[in-house]
Design a protein around this motif. Structure first.
Motif, PDB file in Angstrom:
ATOM      1  N   LEU A  34     -44.621 -21.698 -44.927  1.00 46.29           N
ATOM      2  CA  LEU A  34     -44.652 -23.099 -44.535  1.00 46.29           C
ATOM      3  C   LEU A  34     -43.357 -23.615 -43.917  1.00 46.29           C
ATOM      4  O   LEU A  34     -43.183 -24.821 -43.772  1.00 46.29           O
ATOM      5  CB  LEU A  34     -45.023 -23.964 -45.752  1.00 46.29           C
ATOM      6  N   GLY A  35     -42.427 -22.729 -43.564  1.00 41.35           N
ATOM      7  CA  GLY A  35     -41.299 -23.159 -42.753  1.00 41.35           C
ATOM      8  C   GLY A  35     -39.993 -23.392 -43.467  1.00 41.35           C
ATOM      9  O   GLY A  35     -39.870 -23.202 -44.670  1.00 41.35           O
ATOM     10  N   ASP A  36     -38.990 -23.839 -42.699  1.00 44.68           N
ATOM     11  CA  ASP A  36     -37.582 -23.882 -43.092  1.00 44.68           C
ATOM     12  C   ASP A  36     -37.147 -22.488 -43.533  1.00 44.68           C
ATOM     13  O   ASP A  36     -36.759 -22.252 -44.677  1.00 44.68           O
ATOM     14  CB  ASP A  36     -37.320 -24.946 -44.163  1.00 44.68           C
ATOM     15  N   ASN A  37     -37.206 -21.598 -42.596  1.00 47.56           N
ATOM     16  CA  ASN A  37     -37.095 -20.169 -42.879  1.00 47.56           C
ATOM     17  C   ASN A  37     -35.669 -19.640 -42.973  1.00 47.56           C
ATOM     18  O   ASN A  37     -35.379 -18.808 -43.829  1.00 47.56           O
ATOM     19  CB  ASN A  37     -37.834 -19.389 -41.786  1.00 47.56           C
ATOM     20  N   VAL A  38     -34.762 -20.102 -42.105  1.00 46.39           N
ATOM     21  CA  VAL A  38     -33.472 -19.422 -41.976  1.00 46.39           C
ATOM     22  C   VAL A  38     -32.261 -20.318 -42.185  1.00 46.39           C
ATOM     23  O   VAL A  38     -31.137 -19.812 -42.277  1.00 46.39           O
ATOM     24  CB  VAL A  38     -33.363 -18.732 -40.595  1.00 46.39           C
ATOM     25  N   SER A  39     -32.428 -21.625 -42.249  1.00 45.25           N
ATOM     26  CA  SER A  39     -31.276 -22.533 -42.263  1.00 45.25           C
ATOM     27  C   SER A  39     -30.642 -22.614 -43.641  1.00 45.25           C
ATOM     28  O   SER A  39     -31.010 -23.427 -44.481  1.00 45.25           O
ATOM     29  CB  SER A  39     -31.688 -23.928 -41.788  1.00 45.25           C
ATOM     30  N   GLY A  40     -29.684 -21.743 -43.853  1.00 44.31           N
ATOM     31  CA  GLY A  40     -28.900 -21.709 -45.070  1.00 44.31           C
ATOM     32  C   GLY A  40     -27.718 -20.792 -44.852  1.00 44.31           C
ATOM     33  O   GLY A  40     -27.778 -19.888 -44.003  1.00 44.31           O
ATOM     34  N   PRO A  41     -26.630 -20.960 -45.612  1.00 46.04           N
ATOM     35  CA  PRO A  41     -25.398 -20.196 -45.367  1.00 46.04           C
ATOM     36  C   PRO A  41     -25.415 -18.852 -46.082  1.00 46.04           C
ATOM     37  O   PRO A  41     -24.439 -18.464 -46.719  1.00 46.04           O
ATOM     38  CB  PRO A  41     -24.330 -21.126 -45.931  1.00 46.04           C
ATOM     39  N   LEU A  42     -26.533 -18.133 -45.974  1.00 49.55           N
ATOM     40  CA  LEU A  42     -26.692 -16.892 -46.724  1.00 49.55           C
ATOM     41  C   LEU A  42     -26.930 -15.726 -45.768  1.00 49.55           C
ATOM     42  O   LEU A  42     -25.993 -15.165 -45.243  1.00 49.55           O
ATOM     43  CB  LEU A  42     -27.830 -17.064 -47.745  1.00 49.55           C
ATOM     44  N   ASP A  43     -28.187 -15.386 -45.528  1.00 47.78           N
ATOM     45  CA  ASP A  43     -28.528 -14.238 -44.686  1.00 47.78           C
ATOM     46  C   ASP A  43     -29.688 -14.614 -43.769  1.00 47.78           C
ATOM     47  O   ASP A  43     -30.805 -14.123 -43.945  1.00 47.78           O
ATOM     48  CB  ASP A  43     -28.894 -13.057 -45.583  1.00 47.78           C
ATOM     49  N   ASP A  70     -30.645 -30.561 -29.639  1.00 49.19           N
ATOM     50  CA  ASP A  70     -29.359 -30.872 -29.005  1.00 49.19           C
ATOM     51  C   ASP A  70     -28.227 -31.043 -30.016  1.00 49.19           C
ATOM     52  O   ASP A  70     -27.059 -30.814 -29.692  1.00 49.19           O
ATOM     53  CB  ASP A  70     -29.485 -32.160 -28.178  1.00 49.19           C
ATOM     54  N   THR A  71     -28.564 -31.459 -31.249  1.00 50.10           N
ATOM     55  CA  THR A  71     -27.523 -31.739 -32.241  1.00 50.10           C
ATOM     56  C   THR A  71     -27.854 -31.076 -33.587  1.00 50.10           C
ATOM     57  O   THR A  71     -28.081 -31.758 -34.593  1.00 50.10           O
ATOM     58  CB  THR A  71     -27.358 -33.260 -32.438  1.00 50.10           C
ATOM     59  N   PRO A  72     -27.900 -29.741 -33.638  1.00 50.12           N
ATOM     60  CA  PRO A  72     -28.139 -29.082 -34.921  1.00 50.12           C
ATOM     61  C   PRO A  72     -26.998 -29.354 -35.892  1.00 50.12           C
ATOM     62  O   PRO A  72     -25.846 -29.509 -35.478  1.00 50.12           O
ATOM     63  CB  PRO A  72     -28.202 -27.593 -34.548  1.00 50.12           C
ATOM     64  N   ASP A  73     -27.336 -29.456 -37.179  1.00 45.18           N
ATOM     65  CA  ASP A  73     -26.273 -29.694 -38.150  1.00 45.18           C
ATOM     66  C   ASP A  73     -25.498 -28.403 -38.405  1.00 45.18           C
ATOM     67  O   ASP A  73     -25.790 -27.347 -37.825  1.00 45.18           O
ATOM     68  CB  ASP A  73     -26.821 -30.310 -39.436  1.00 45.18           C
ATOM     69  N   LEU A  74     -24.483 -28.478 -39.253  1.00 45.75           N
ATOM     70  CA  LEU A  74     -23.579 -27.346 -39.460  1.00 45.75           C
ATOM     71  C   LEU A  74     -24.315 -26.121 -39.968  1.00 45.75           C
ATOM     72  O   LEU A  74     -24.069 -24.989 -39.516  1.00 45.75           O
ATOM     73  CB  LEU A  74     -22.470 -27.749 -40.439  1.00 45.75           C
ATOM     74  N   ILE A  75     -25.239 -26.316 -40.900  1.00 44.70           N
ATOM     75  CA  ILE A  75     -26.005 -25.198 -41.449  1.00 44.70           C
ATOM     76  C   ILE A  75     -26.889 -24.571 -40.380  1.00 44.70           C
ATOM     77  O   ILE A  75     -27.000 -23.341 -40.280  1.00 44.70           O
ATOM     78  CB  ILE A  75     -26.853 -25.677 -42.641  1.00 44.70           C
ATOM     79  N   ASP A  76     -27.546 -25.395 -39.574  1.00 40.51           N
ATOM     80  CA  ASP A  76     -28.400 -24.866 -38.520  1.00 40.51           C
ATOM     81  C   ASP A  76     -27.588 -24.102 -37.479  1.00 40.51           C
ATOM     82  O   ASP A  76     -28.032 -23.063 -36.971  1.00 40.51           O
ATOM     83  CB  ASP A  76     -29.186 -25.997 -37.852  1.00 40.51           C
ATOM     84  N   ARG A  77     -26.394 -24.597 -37.159  1.00 40.19           N
ATOM     85  CA  ARG A  77     -25.539 -23.886 -36.208  1.00 40.19           C
ATOM     86  C   ARG A  77     -25.125 -22.526 -36.771  1.00 40.19           C
ATOM     87  O   ARG A  77     -25.090 -21.528 -36.043  1.00 40.19           O
ATOM     88  CB  ARG A  77     -24.303 -24.717 -35.860  1.00 40.19           C
ATOM     89  N   PHE A  78     -24.798 -22.502 -38.059  1.00 42.96           N
ATOM     90  CA  PHE A  78     -24.463 -21.220 -38.689  1.00 42.96           C
ATOM     91  C   PHE A  78     -25.646 -20.262 -38.593  1.00 42.96           C
ATOM     92  O   PHE A  78     -25.494 -19.093 -38.227  1.00 42.96           O
ATOM     93  CB  PHE A  78     -24.077 -21.425 -40.154  1.00 42.96           C
ATOM     94  N   ALA A  79     -26.837 -20.757 -38.931  1.00 38.70           N
ATOM     95  CA  ALA A  79     -28.022 -19.894 -38.943  1.00 38.70           C
ATOM     96  C   ALA A  79     -28.297 -19.302 -37.566  1.00 38.70           C
ATOM     97  O   ALA A  79     -28.495 -18.087 -37.421  1.00 38.70           O
ATOM     98  CB  ALA A  79     -29.234 -20.675 -39.447  1.00 38.70           C
ATOM     99  N   VAL A  80     -28.309 -20.146 -36.547  1.00 40.09           N
ATOM    100  CA  VAL A  80     -28.665 -19.645 -35.220  1.00 40.09           C
ATOM    101  C   VAL A  80     -27.607 -18.675 -34.707  1.00 40.09           C
ATOM    102  O   VAL A  80     -27.918 -17.753 -33.937  1.00 40.09           O
ATOM    103  CB  VAL A  80     -28.911 -20.816 -34.244  1.00 40.09           C
TER     104      VAL A  80
END
Length: 237
Positions: A34-43, A70-80
């Motif tokens: 159901l989503g929110d798959n990768v956005s976290g400061p882990l792996d 256009d404006t991902p937060d810090l966690i999303d930037r780390f994930a991508v």
């Protein structure tokens, strides 16, 4: 039929591996995500690789969408930054909603919004509460499916509407907030003789290892919530 429902992995591959092992042990016939798959400061990459390998029916969460905004937060930037082009292609191709076998409807938040909670209001301090039946049912208007699935709030809950439709939030695989336990969550749904039932599962995993991952990646503020599950979501994203 036995269906496993996972949500809100948030890049926690250690929790996801433990949940998938439990799903195999329980003999599920299929998995949905159901989503929110990768956005976290882990792996993020490890979680994406495992999810892609499942080939399961899946939808995007709000963080999966924000990664490409256009404006991902810090966690999303780390994930991508950790995802390969193949991971990004898979993630960007996930739809907002899906239907499995004509019976099970999937979304992240509500059927019309990946940011709106369905079965729990958002946290007020440490409290959440179930909205009244009319409010919950309004989000299900026009959805003629016996099972409706949502995630987003990280709070495991199942309800039946007065017309018999079952709405299930499996809780979060990878990030427990205000639960009082770090253990991973998912749901098992069984269909027998045309009737659906649900079991909300709790799975221990190496949460200390996950907390160490977050700290090594520069996000020490995630340590306590991953270690204990007592804290709220404030300051994590």
């Amino acid at each position: 039929m036995r269906l496993a429902v996972i949500s809100d992995i948030h890049g926690n591959s250690l929790a996801l591996a433990a949940v998938l092992a439990d799903i195999r042990a329980e003999g599920a016939d299929a998995i949905v995500c159901l989503g929110d798959n990768v956005s976290g400061p882990l792996d993020p990459a490890g979680a994406a690789e495992m999810l892609m390998g499942l080939g399961c029916v899946a939808v995007a969460g709000n963080h999966d969408r924000w990664i490409f905004g256009d404006t991902p937060d810090l966690i999303d930037r780390f994930a991508v930054s950790r995802l390969s082009p193949a991971h990004q292609l898979w993630l960007s191709g996930l739809p907002a909603t899906q239907v499995l076998d004509g019976e099970v409807f999937l979304c992240h938040g509500t059927p019309t919004s990946d940011e709106m909670p369905w079965l729990d209001n958002f946290y007020t301090g440490r409290r959440t509460e179930l909205p009244d039946e009319a409010t919950v049912a309004a989000h299900a208007d026009g959805l003629d499916f016996p099972v409706l699935l949502c995630g987003h709030t990280h709070i495991a809950r199942c309800v039946r509407l007065k017309d018999g439709r079952l709405i299930v939030n499996p809780g979060a695989v990878g990030l427990q907030v205000i639960i009082g336990s770090p253990d991973a969550r998912y749901a098992l749904l069984d269909r027998r003789e045309g009737q659906w039932s649900v079991s909300l599962r709790t799975v221990p995993y190496d949460h200390a290892g996950a907390a160490d991952q977050a700290a090594r990646n520069g996000f020490a503020q995630w340590r306590d919530v991953l270690m204990h599950g007592w804290d709220g979501p404030e300051g994590l994203f």
